[in-house]
Design a protein around this motif. Structure first.
Motif, PDB file in Angstrom:
ATOM      1  N   LYS A  27       0.823  -1.223   0.000  1.00  0.00           N
ATOM      2  CA  LYS A  27       0.000   0.000   0.000  1.00  0.00           C
ATOM      3  C   LYS A  27       0.855   1.270   0.000  1.00  0.00           C
ATOM      4  N   ASP A  28       2.145   1.143   0.281  1.00  0.00           N
ATOM      5  CA  ASP A  28       3.014   2.321   0.376  1.00  0.00           C
ATOM      6  C   ASP A  28       3.841   2.540  -0.897  1.00  0.00           C
ATOM      7  N   THR A  29       3.412   1.954  -2.003  1.00  0.00           N
ATOM      8  CA  THR A  29       4.198   2.078  -3.234  1.00  0.00           C
ATOM      9  C   THR A  29       3.816   3.321  -4.031  1.00  0.00           C
ATOM     10  N   SER A  30       4.749   3.754  -4.867  1.00  0.00           N
ATOM     11  CA  SER A  30       4.509   4.846  -5.816  1.00  0.00           C
ATOM     12  C   SER A  30       4.052   4.228  -7.140  1.00  0.00           C
ATOM     13  N   ALA A  31       3.829   5.089  -8.137  1.00  0.00           N
ATOM     14  CA  ALA A  31       3.415   4.606  -9.462  1.00  0.00           C
ATOM     15  C   ALA A  31       4.483   3.721 -10.101  1.00  0.00           C
ATOM     16  N   ASN A  32       5.722   3.839  -9.638  1.00  0.00           N
ATOM     17  CA  ASN A  32       6.813   3.011 -10.192  1.00  0.00           C
ATOM     18  C   ASN A  32       6.835   1.599  -9.628  1.00  0.00           C
ATOM     19  N   GLY A  33       6.097   1.393  -8.543  1.00  0.00           N
ATOM     20  CA  GLY A  33       6.111   0.064  -7.917  1.00  0.00           C
ATOM     21  C   GLY A  33       7.049  -0.027  -6.735  1.00  0.00           C
ATOM     22  N   ASP A  34       7.943   0.959  -6.587  1.00  0.00           N
ATOM     23  CA  ASP A  34       8.797   0.994  -5.399  1.00  0.00           C
ATOM     24  C   ASP A  34       8.091   1.813  -4.315  1.00  0.00           C
ATOM     25  N   VAL A  76       9.106  -3.351  -1.866  1.00  0.00           N
ATOM     26  CA  VAL A  76       8.076  -3.932  -1.000  1.00  0.00           C
ATOM     27  C   VAL A  76       8.670  -5.156  -0.305  1.00  0.00           C
ATOM     28  N   GLY A  77       8.384  -5.293   0.982  1.00  0.00           N
ATOM     29  CA  GLY A  77       8.888  -6.442   1.744  1.00  0.00           C
ATOM     30  C   GLY A  77      10.169  -6.156   2.486  1.00  0.00           C
TER      31      GLY A  77
END
Ligand SMILES: CC(C)(COP(=O)(O)OP(=O)(O)OC[C@H]1O[C@@H](n2cnc3c(N)ncnc32)[C@H](O)[C@@H]1OP(=O)(O)O)[C@@H](O)C(=O)NCCC(=O)NCCS
Length: 134
Positions: A27-34, A76-77
């Protein structure tokens, strides 16, 4: 702030204390996926706030974020660890250096991903600055 050198494993500045540790979630990702930088800054602010509470022995607020540098993307993770140390103590303010390190597996694979300087002011009941106790 500590930097890697040729022979030593990179690690937080020796004066730093672990103030906050959490997990980077989808849920804390940006549009880039990071992980989104704003989320990371809020973790840094929380960590510095925890250290500020120990120093000011009461309520304090963030008055300034003097610098924030994002050094590496966070996945993520990842375990996100915020290490803090006092850089400068004023009458009512305290400058806190925050280093963010992440790990995907164990403590041995930590990577410095961000750094910043947060300024907190000790406040009294009415929200006015108060002197930091000795
Ligand atoms: C923090 C706050 C109480 C300071 O009030 P103020 O009237 O500006 O206080 P002063 O001018 O007396 O300064 C108090 C201290 O803060 C320091 N300070 C003020 N503005 C600063 C800034 N932009 N950067 C760094 N330090 C600052 C001063 O140098 C002083 O330090 P010292 O007592 O150690 O010498 C007031 O600005 C405030 O309530 N801000 C909102 C804080 C907040 O809500 N933060 C959460 C973010 S949403």
């Amino acid at each position: 702030m500590s930097e890697p050198n040729n022979n030593m494993v990179a690690q937080p500045h020796p004066d730093c204390e672990l103030a906050l540790q959490t997990l980077a979630m989808p849920k804390d990702t940006s549009a880039n996926g990071d992980i989104f930088g704003g989320w990371l800054v809020s973790q840094m602010d929380l960590a510095a706030g925890i250290m500020s509470k120990q120093i000011t022995l009461g309520r304090s607020v963030t008055v300034a974020i003097e610098t924030v540098t994002f050094l590496k993307p966070v996945s993520v993770g990842a375990t996100v660890s915020c290490y803090c140390r006092v850089l400068k103590r004023g009458r009512s303010s305290v400058h806190i250096d925050v280093e963010v390190w992440t790990s995907m597996r164990t403590i041995g694979d930590i990577v410095k991903v961000a750094a910043g300087v947060f300024v907190f002011v000790a406040i009294a009941e009415q929200g006015k600055p108060r002197p930091i106790p000795e």
